[in-house]
Write an enzyme that holds these catalytic residues in place. Sequence first.
Site, PDB file in Angstrom:
ATOM      1  N   ARG A  86       6.840  -6.133   6.812  1.00  0.00           N
ATOM      2  CA  ARG A  86       5.553  -5.605   7.292  1.00  0.00           C
ATOM      3  C   ARG A  86       4.660  -6.745   7.793  1.00  0.00           C
ATOM      4  NH1 ARG A  86       2.220  -1.886   3.274  1.00  0.00           N
ATOM      5  NH2 ARG A  86       1.791  -3.921   2.343  1.00  0.00           N
ATOM      6  N   LYS A 188      -1.524  -4.775   8.908  1.00  0.00           N
ATOM      7  CA  LYS A 188      -2.373  -5.197   7.793  1.00  0.00           C
ATOM      8  C   LYS A 188      -3.173  -6.410   8.260  1.00  0.00           C
ATOM      9  CE  LYS A 188      -2.081  -5.421   2.772  1.00  0.00           C
ATOM     10  NZ  LYS A 188      -3.084  -4.405   2.513  1.00  0.00           N
ATOM     11  N   GLU A 224      -6.268   7.998   5.346  1.00  0.00           N
ATOM     12  CA  GLU A 224      -6.030   7.194   4.150  1.00  0.00           C
ATOM     13  C   GLU A 224      -7.333   6.719   3.540  1.00  0.00           C
ATOM     14  OE1 GLU A 224      -4.068   3.386   4.509  1.00  0.00           O
ATOM     15  OE2 GLU A 224      -4.612   3.228   6.608  1.00  0.00           O
TER      16      GLU A 224
HETATM   17  N1  PLP Z   1      -3.484   1.428   3.028  1.00  0.00           N
HETATM   18  C1  PLP Z   1      -4.291   0.352   3.061  1.00  0.00           C
HETATM   19  C2  PLP Z   1      -5.403   0.363   4.044  1.00  0.00           C
HETATM   20  C3  PLP Z   1      -4.053  -0.737   2.211  1.00  0.00           C
HETATM   21  O1  PLP Z   1      -4.848  -1.813   2.242  1.00  0.00           O
HETATM   22  C4  PLP Z   1      -2.977  -0.700   1.306  1.00  0.00           C
HETATM   23  C5  PLP Z   1      -2.684  -1.827   0.441  1.00  0.00           C
HETATM   24  O2  PLP Z   1      -1.824  -2.614   0.668  1.00  0.00           O
HETATM   25  C6  PLP Z   1      -2.175   0.445   1.285  1.00  0.00           C
HETATM   26  C7  PLP Z   1      -2.458   1.474   2.157  1.00  0.00           C
HETATM   27  C8  PLP Z   1      -1.011   0.550   0.358  1.00  0.00           C
HETATM   28  O3  PLP Z   1       0.089  -0.189   0.802  1.00  0.00           O
HETATM   29  P1  PLP Z   1       1.140  -0.759  -0.218  1.00  0.00           P
HETATM   30  O4  PLP Z   1       1.595   0.395  -1.046  1.00  0.00           O
HETATM   31  O5  PLP Z   1       2.231  -1.304   0.622  1.00  0.00           O
HETATM   32  O6  PLP Z   1       0.440  -1.774  -1.025  1.00  0.00           O
HETATM   33  C1  COI Z   2      -3.113  -4.143  -1.689  1.00  0.00           C
HETATM   34  O1  COI Z   2      -2.971  -3.091  -2.301  1.00  0.00           O
HETATM   35  O2  COI Z   2      -2.336  -5.083  -1.829  1.00  0.00           O
HETATM   36  C2  COI Z   2      -4.180  -4.332  -0.731  1.00  0.00           C
HETATM   37  O3  COI Z   2      -4.036  -5.167   0.111  1.00  0.00           O
HETATM   38  C3  COI Z   2      -5.392  -3.518  -0.875  1.00  0.00           C
HETATM   39  C4  COI Z   2      -6.688  -4.274  -0.886  1.00  0.00           C
HETATM   40  C5  COI Z   2      -6.840  -5.224  -2.025  1.00  0.00           C
HETATM   41  C6  COI Z   2      -7.021  -4.877   0.428  1.00  0.00           C
END
Ligand code: PLP
Ligand code: COI
Length: 343
Positions: A86, A188, A224
């Site tokens: 990612r 991200k 989200e």
């Molecule tokens: N959506 C956003 C905007 C986020 O910052 C995060 C955190 O990483 C997620 C979703 C969840 O992603 P993940 O499950 O890969 O941490």
């Molecule tokens: C995460 O869940 O790792 C995120 O990046 C969310 C937040 C701390 C920005």
Amino acid sequence: MINEKETKQLDWENLGFSYIRTDFRFISHYKEGQWEEGTLTTDNKLHISEGSTALHYGQQCFEGMKAYRAKDGSINLFRPYENAQRLNRSCSRLLMPTFPEDKFIEAVKNVVRANEDWIPPYGTNSSLYIRPFMIGVGDNIGVKPADEYIFSVFVMPVGAYFKGGLKPSNFLVSTYDRAAPRGTGAAKVGGNYAASLLPGKEAKDRQFSDAVYLDPATQTKIEEVGAANFFGITHDNEFVTPVSPSILASITKRSLMWLAENRLGLTVREGDVYVDKLDQFKEAGACGTAAVIAPIGGLQVGDDFHVFYSEDEVGPVTVQLYNELVGIQFGDIEAPEGWIEKV
Ligand code: PLP
Ligand code: COI
């Protein structure tokens, strides 16, 4: 050097989600088309050009992952290759160089090992948060990709991101958008989070945990949460989660989809979640690495307040999903093939 661990015993069970300076971070520079080998350093400051593209034009991206201390003392990473991939998708979207996947994993493992004393003990429900990031640096002023970059990984012990952990809290549907329909929502990148600061503050000022964003094109469908994906459980036990090109592809959400189907026997559907059709859900939650699973008690939509399972009690399906996910991460429950990488 101020080292909190030497001056005070950390309260591992009640850490919250705040910056703690740990001992070592990894840093690698990209120059003349190549990543240098990289090194561990104790210096937590970056010395970069005032013209760095990361400072002016948001040319930067990051990842969020965790290391978990298992009962037998070993250290688990949860699906780290997904984060490596990612990060590289985010890099490509912002015309940054990719970072080799195997080097990413090696850097993460080396930083975790070097800061092993900072990993919260098994049984505290806390973990070591890992923040890999890349920034465009070097002398520049025009709107164009940088010639030089820094990739770095730092870590810190953390507890719950949303206060209370597995306790329901209320969220506010924002009238702002965090990302454009064909923008950078799926990457991200810092700009998405900069855009979420004001709506997030407005939500928190009104005692909500965070803002929930609707689809930017029609503002009719849930996309989200500011820092996590959304899921709902319907009355006939379907796990439903929004599908959209402008949300972040959550690794936690993908994992919950698999667990819901294969371990809990639910039907799983990615699709539209209309904000005026919340009655179909008996439970809802926010999921992510930092958030883990944050049960959504109630959702404020304009003047209406919609309660899912309860404002103070967690729904049974959410509890099952949480136990399954966290059990796998800490090594108490058998993981599907390839989900756990030992450090
Ligand atoms: N959506 C956003 C905007 C986020 O910052 C995060 C955190 O990483 C997620 C979703 C969840 O992603 P993940 O499950 O890969 O941490
Ligand atoms: C995460 O869940 O790792 C995120 O990046 C969310 C937040 C701390 C920005």
